[in-house]
Write an enzyme that holds these catalytic residues in place. Structure first.
Site, PDB file in Angstrom:
ATOM      1  N   GLU A 398       0.843  -1.198   0.000  1.00 26.65           N
ATOM      2  CA  GLU A 398       0.000   0.000   0.000  1.00 26.65           C
ATOM      3  C   GLU A 398       0.877   1.246   0.000  1.00 26.65           C
ATOM      4  O   GLU A 398       1.968   1.223   0.580  1.00 26.65           O
ATOM      5  CB  GLU A 398      -0.875   0.022   1.267  1.00 26.65           C
ATOM      6  N   ASP A 399       0.389   2.305  -0.625  1.00 29.07           N
ATOM      7  CA  ASP A 399       1.105   3.578  -0.532  1.00 29.07           C
ATOM      8  C   ASP A 399       0.847   4.218   0.827  1.00 29.07           C
ATOM      9  O   ASP A 399       1.754   4.712   1.471  1.00 29.07           O
ATOM     10  CB  ASP A 399       0.717   4.523  -1.670  1.00 29.07           C
ATOM     11  N   ASP A 402      -4.636   4.838   6.004  1.00 31.11           N
ATOM     12  CA  ASP A 402      -5.193   6.014   6.672  1.00 31.11           C
ATOM     13  C   ASP A 402      -6.199   5.512   7.722  1.00 31.11           C
ATOM     14  O   ASP A 402      -5.808   5.113   8.816  1.00 31.11           O
ATOM     15  CB  ASP A 402      -5.843   6.853   5.565  1.00 31.11           C
ATOM     16  N   THR A 403      -7.469   5.441   7.359  1.00 31.46           N
ATOM     17  CA  THR A 403      -8.450   4.912   8.311  1.00 31.46           C
ATOM     18  C   THR A 403      -8.280   3.399   8.479  1.00 31.46           C
ATOM     19  O   THR A 403      -8.679   2.830   9.481  1.00 31.46           O
ATOM     20  CB  THR A 403      -9.894   5.158   7.811  1.00 31.46           C
ATOM     21  N   GLY A 404      -7.711   2.752   7.463  1.00 31.61           N
ATOM     22  CA  GLY A 404      -7.524   1.293   7.517  1.00 31.61           C
ATOM     23  C   GLY A 404      -8.687   0.543   6.901  1.00 31.61           C
ATOM     24  O   GLY A 404      -8.667  -0.681   6.785  1.00 31.61           O
ATOM     25  N   THR A 406      -9.896   0.500   3.746  1.00 31.12           N
ATOM     26  CA  THR A 406      -9.590  -0.150   2.464  1.00 31.12           C
ATOM     27  C   THR A 406      -8.830  -1.445   2.709  1.00 31.12           C
ATOM     28  O   THR A 406      -9.197  -2.506   2.200  1.00 31.12           O
ATOM     29  CB  THR A 406      -8.721   0.794   1.595  1.00 31.12           C
ATOM     30  N   LYS A 430      -0.490   6.612   8.400  1.00 34.42           N
ATOM     31  CA  LYS A 430      -1.077   7.783   9.070  1.00 34.42           C
ATOM     32  C   LYS A 430      -1.885   7.269  10.266  1.00 34.42           C
ATOM     33  O   LYS A 430      -3.119   7.233  10.260  1.00 34.42           O
ATOM     34  CB  LYS A 430      -1.964   8.547   8.088  1.00 34.42           C
ATOM     35  N   PHE A 451      -2.375  16.496   4.754  1.00 29.06           N
ATOM     36  CA  PHE A 451      -2.733  16.048   3.403  1.00 29.06           C
ATOM     37  C   PHE A 451      -1.473  15.997   2.566  1.00 29.06           C
ATOM     38  O   PHE A 451      -0.818  17.014   2.365  1.00 29.06           O
ATOM     39  CB  PHE A 451      -3.750  16.990   2.759  1.00 29.06           C
ATOM     40  N   ARG A 464       0.489  13.162  -8.793  1.00 25.11           N
ATOM     41  CA  ARG A 464       1.018  11.800  -8.652  1.00 25.11           C
ATOM     42  C   ARG A 464       2.447  11.684  -9.178  1.00 25.11           C
ATOM     43  O   ARG A 464       3.196  10.834  -8.746  1.00 25.11           O
ATOM     44  CB  ARG A 464       0.149  10.799  -9.434  1.00 25.11           C
TER      45      ARG A 464
HETATM   46  C1  PRP Z   1      -5.581   5.606  -0.913  1.00 28.29           C
HETATM   47  C2  PRP Z   1      -4.534   4.527  -0.733  1.00 28.29           C
HETATM   48  C3  PRP Z   1      -5.201   3.452   0.015  1.00 28.29           C
HETATM   49  C4  PRP Z   1      -6.364   4.144   0.726  1.00 28.29           C
HETATM   50  C5  PRP Z   1      -6.086   4.179   2.193  1.00 28.29           C
HETATM   51  O1  PRP Z   1      -6.277   5.371  -2.100  1.00 28.29           O
HETATM   52  O2  PRP Z   1      -4.004   4.113  -1.968  1.00 28.29           O
HETATM   53  O3  PRP Z   1      -5.660   2.425  -0.823  1.00 28.29           O
HETATM   54  O4  PRP Z   1      -6.416   5.470   0.216  1.00 28.29           O
HETATM   55  O5  PRP Z   1      -7.096   4.861   2.882  1.00 28.29           O
HETATM   56  P1  PRP Z   1      -7.879   4.225   4.104  1.00 28.29           P
HETATM   57  O6  PRP Z   1      -6.870   3.604   4.998  1.00 28.29           O
HETATM   58  O7  PRP Z   1      -8.578   5.398   4.752  1.00 28.29           O
HETATM   59  O8  PRP Z   1      -8.845   3.243   3.563  1.00 28.29           O
HETATM   60  P2  PRP Z   1      -7.248   6.472  -2.778  1.00 28.29           P
HETATM   61  O9  PRP Z   1      -8.665   6.219  -2.374  1.00 28.29           O
HETATM   62  O10 PRP Z   1      -6.753   7.842  -2.514  1.00 28.29           O
HETATM   63  O11 PRP Z   1      -7.144   6.105  -4.323  1.00 28.29           O
HETATM   64  P3  PRP Z   1      -5.860   6.103  -5.279  1.00 28.29           P
HETATM   65  O12 PRP Z   1      -4.925   5.052  -4.752  1.00 28.29           O
HETATM   66  O13 PRP Z   1      -6.387   5.762  -6.629  1.00 28.29           O
HETATM   67  O14 PRP Z   1      -5.239   7.460  -5.209  1.00 28.29           O
END
Ligand code: PRP
Length: 483
Positions: A398-399, A402-404, A406, A430, A451, A464
């Protein structure tokens, strides 16, 4: 009290008085260097600090030494009296002949015989050293050593006091302007130790640009003798900057043709005499192009529009990615590794990470979309894996987490396909925004609630392609769009 003791006492009184005065740090250090040399009845003194990566020593104050000696070149930390950097005091009787001396010719020309060096320590860690130079060969006594250790301690306290003051000042300013909390990022050398006056405004501007992109720099660390007469240097050249990460000297030019011709002549001579040295003569548009070439900046432009500051430079990211790849290569040796990424943010990280993993591996990607139902949002897989992961060792890449949400959703989905193992590697964590507790096995950097964009991460589809990770200017962020 004998003569020598009195001289120590006088020097110590002077150093302590200046350290406790409202004078700027640079003056405090200069006074310490001078009084230390005088107290020890030595010819000179230098105070050096380690850079944040502890790779080299930067002279921040000196007394009784020639400009040529101070700017003799970059002092590599691992070669430069390593015992001092292990917290020991080192006395060298014949400095020019000692194998640890990095610039013996310069020491000989300067007429240096003996050296006494003491570590400057903060919280049990060596942050620099103080050196005393004598013209006559000298066996340093225990009292000499104790004196220098005491001076090193005062210097350490002065540096700490200054850092504390800087932090307090910044915090105060930030409260007043309601700015966000001070972000913990890898430290650059304290700005108060940077040259207070540059030779030309363009130098200051260049330094600011380097700071913005978090590129390490040293101002005029080395003078190159270009011509000699009767064994004495009669002409030398001091390039404006040295960039250790690129092993490159930079001389800036203005548009004055007369100066450019003269500088070109000196540069030609320098290249003849020192063929291993890499140096560039740059005007403003040249240096913007140079930064872009080495992976900094936006396509040769100046500071990237919309980016408040750079959080991790291209070089810092690359170093971290290599370190993660090394650990992964070690941990997955002899296993069937599959890297799984979620598009699109992960693309830069995945591309770099997989190139540094030294094992055979497979790669696959998923795409997901978020949609809102009546009163809650949900995740939907829009592109599933192409390969079967049953029985394979899956590493989710993962890049950013954040909230976890996804990651939690995707991990559950992958686990249902019976991989032999399932782990997670994220470049950015994060943690402060976490809602679902997801296990992270490999983490590049923990980041604050800001951000961020670049290196794959976007804001409304933009940014990007930046080769670094930066913080977006707060005024550009729409309230709902925080990630
Ligand atoms: C970003 C990132 C993760 C997700 C993490 O994707 O690539 O998959 O957010 O966030 P979370 O922990 O709150 O779920 P984004 O929705 O920005 O799409 P992208 O990768 O196409 O930029």
């Amino acid at each position: 009290m004998d003569n020598r003791e009195y001289s120590y006492f006088q020097a110590f009184k002077q150093i302590a008085r200046t350290a406790n005065s409202p004078l700027p740090l640079k003056s405090v250090l200069n006074a310490a260097a001078k009084s230390a040399a005088k107290g020890l009845k030595a010819a000179g003194c230098s105070i050096m600090l380690l850079n944040p990566q502890k790779e080299y020593l930067d002279v921040i104050s000196a007394y009784g030494l020639s400009d040529l000696y101070i700017r003799k070149g970059v002092l590599k930390a691992n070669k430069s009296l390593p015992e001092v950097l292990n917290g020991e005091l080192v006395a060298i009787f014949d400095f020019a002949q000692d194998e640890r001396t990095q610039y013996p010719d310069a020491a000989e020309m300067e007429g240096i015989s003996s050296v006494l060096a003491a570590p400057i320590m903060q919280k049990g860690e060596v942050i620099g050293e103080i050196r005393i130079y004598t013209r006559e060969p000298r066996q340093f006594s225990q009292v000499d050593k104790d004196f220098l250790t005491a001076v090193a301690n005062i210097v350490a306290v002065s540096l700490e006091k200054n850092e504390l003051y800087q932090v307090l000042k910044t915090e105060h300013e930030e409260t007043v302007t309601k700015r966000r909390k001070l972000v913990e990022t890898p430290k650059l050398p304290s700005s108060s130790l940077r040259p207070s006056s540059f030779g030309h405004p363009s130098e200051q501007e260049f330094a600011k640009l380097l700071d913005f992109y978090r590129i390490e720099w040293l101002h005029e660390p080395r003078s190159f003798p270009l011509a000699w007469q009767d064994g004495k240097v009669v002409e030398m050249f001091t390039p404006d900057f040295y960039l250790p990460e690129l092993d490159l000297y930079i001389e800036l030019t203005t548009l004055k043709q007369s100066l450019i011709t003269e500088k070109n002549r000196k540069l030609r001579r320098l290249r003849e005499l020192y063929p291993d040295i890499s140096i560039k003569l740059l005007n403003k548009s040249d240096y913007l192009r140079l930064l872009a070439k080495y992976g900094y900046g936006g396509l040769g432009g100046t500071k990237v529009k919309g980016v408040d500051r750079v959080l991790f430079s291209h070089t810092q990211i690359q170093r971290r990615v290599k370190a993660l790849a090394k650990r992964i290569s070690h941990d997955y040796m002899g296993r069937k590794l599959v890297l799984v990424g979620i598009l699109k943010g992960v693309m830069c990280f995945m591309a770099d990470l997989m190139q540094h993993i030294t094992l055979p591996l497979n790669v696959d990607f998923m795409s997901i979309s978020y949609y809102g139902t009546n009163n809650e949002s949900a995740v939907k897989i829009t592109k599933d894996l192409d390969i079967s992961i049953a029985g394979l060792d899956v590493l989710m890449v993962e890049d950013i987490v954040d909230t976890g949400m996804t990651l939690n959703y995707v991990l559950n989905h992958l686990a249902a396909h019976n991989p032999a193992s399932l782990h997670v590697c994220t470049l950015l964590d994060k943690r402060v925004r976490r809602l679902v507790d997801v296990p992270l096995d490999y983490i590049g950097f923990e980041i604050p609630d800001e951000f961020i964009v670049g290196y794959g991460l976007d804001y409304h589809g933009e940014y990007r392609n930046l080769p670094f990770i930066g913080m977006l200017k707060p005024e550009l962020i729409e309230e709902e769009g925080k990630k």
